[in-house]
Design a protein around this motif. Structure first.
Motif, PDB file in Angstrom:
ATOM      1  N   LEU A  10     -12.635  40.113  88.621  1.00  0.00           N
ATOM      2  CA  LEU A  10     -11.261  39.020  88.597  1.00  0.00           C
ATOM      3  C   LEU A  10     -11.274  38.375  89.950  1.00  0.00           C
ATOM      4  O   LEU A  10     -11.355  39.031  90.985  1.00  0.00           O
ATOM      5  N   ASP A  11     -11.419  37.118  89.899  1.00  0.00           N
ATOM      6  CA  ASP A  11     -11.607  36.212  91.061  1.00  0.00           C
ATOM      7  C   ASP A  11     -10.329  35.686  91.249  1.00  0.00           C
ATOM      8  O   ASP A  11      -9.912  34.693  90.604  1.00  0.00           O
ATOM      9  N   ALA A  23      -9.352  36.087 102.042  1.00  0.00           N
ATOM     10  CA  ALA A  23     -10.854  35.922 101.703  1.00  0.00           C
ATOM     11  C   ALA A  23     -11.647  37.214 101.323  1.00  0.00           C
ATOM     12  O   ALA A  23     -10.871  37.771 100.921  1.00  0.00           O
ATOM     13  N   LEU A  24     -12.788  37.420 101.633  1.00  0.00           N
ATOM     14  CA  LEU A  24     -13.219  38.874 101.401  1.00  0.00           C
ATOM     15  C   LEU A  24     -12.810  39.635 102.355  1.00  0.00           C
ATOM     16  O   LEU A  24     -12.608  41.058 102.023  1.00  0.00           O
ATOM     17  N   ILE A  57     -12.161  41.199  92.833  1.00  0.00           N
ATOM     18  CA  ILE A  57     -11.752  42.597  92.328  1.00  0.00           C
ATOM     19  C   ILE A  57     -12.754  42.906  91.363  1.00  0.00           C
ATOM     20  O   ILE A  57     -12.883  42.486  90.106  1.00  0.00           O
ATOM     21  N   THR A  58     -13.527  44.079  91.384  1.00  0.00           N
ATOM     22  CA  THR A  58     -14.425  44.623  90.294  1.00  0.00           C
ATOM     23  C   THR A  58     -13.590  45.167  89.409  1.00  0.00           C
ATOM     24  O   THR A  58     -12.750  46.104  89.659  1.00  0.00           O
ATOM     25  N   PRO A  68     -21.699  36.338  87.154  1.00  0.00           N
ATOM     26  CA  PRO A  68     -21.356  37.019  88.170  1.00  0.00           C
ATOM     27  C   PRO A  68     -20.099  36.507  88.767  1.00  0.00           C
ATOM     28  O   PRO A  68     -19.649  35.483  88.512  1.00  0.00           O
ATOM     29  N   THR A  69     -19.797  37.204  90.026  1.00  0.00           N
ATOM     30  CA  THR A  69     -18.700  36.467  90.941  1.00  0.00           C
ATOM     31  C   THR A  69     -18.953  35.402  91.241  1.00  0.00           C
ATOM     32  O   THR A  69     -20.021  34.850  91.840  1.00  0.00           O
TER      33      THR A  69
END
Length: 199
Positions: free
Chosen positions: A145-146, A8-9, A38-39, A68-69
């Motif tokens: 990047l998700d 998860a995060l 990930i930015t 956005p994310t």
């Protein structure tokens, strides 16, 4: 043996499973709300993106670039549909394999290559399974990047995610896809092994 890391995060637990050729951990997603963000400022052309994945979901979403994310603006989606592997490059070409099933609960390696003047290609387990003519993404405002999200959440496991700012040939991909990299290879700009147990 490989430790499986729930993603998860925050990484939240570890269990042991015998999986692919790599020692260490991998990410495990439950398909309901877990992803890794990930930015990143990723290349739009002349790049190679690689990932190992394992799923039983024939419509699994693997990853995407977003803004956005988890947002509505997205690109470079890698996903399965009816077991076949797809890649969408903005704006707007979708390529896919045909007659395959990569949702068989076995580990599979996927590589997406986008080459200026040539187009995009998907390699699955080292074999070219799809190609197109679009050679650059028109989506240059991504912020993340998700991993584990591309419109819905991934269910399964992922490991050894690599982003290169060079075009990797089929031979390059085949020679290295089952090897752990040093992280200093020419053109390798991001390499995620997910061997941490927290963080």
């Amino acid at each position: 043996m490989k430790n499986v890391l729930l993603a998860a995060l925050l990484f939240i637990s570890i269990s042991l499973l015998a999986v692919d050729n790599f020692a260490g951990n991998c990410l495990e997603f439950d398909g309901t709300d877990e992803y890794v963000q990930i930015t990143i400022d990723a290349p739009q052309t002349d790049y190679t993106y690689e990932v190992y994945f394992k799923t039983g979901n024939p419509d699994a979403t693997i990853s995407s670039m977003r803004e956005p994310t988890l947002g509505l603006s997205y690109d470079r989606d890698l996903y399965l549909s009816n077991g076949n592997i797809y890649h969408r490059l903005f704006q707007d070409e979708i390529i896919s394999s045909s007659g395959q099933n990569y949702a068989n609960d076995n580990w599979h390696h996927a590589a997406v290559v986008v080459e200026f003047g040539v187009g995009q290609r998907i390699y699955a387990d080292g074999v070219e399974v799809a190609s197109g003519t679009k050679d650059i993404s028109d989506f240059d405002w991504e912020v993340s990047l998700d991993i584990g999200f591309s419109g819905s959440y991934f269910s399964g496991q992922m490991d050894e995610i690599r982003l290169w700012n060079v075009v990797r040939s089929q031979t390059d991909i085949q020679l290295n896809m089952n090897l752990t990299l040093t992280g200093t290879e020419i053109g390798l700009i991001n390499y995620w092994q997910f061997n941490e147990t927290s963080g």
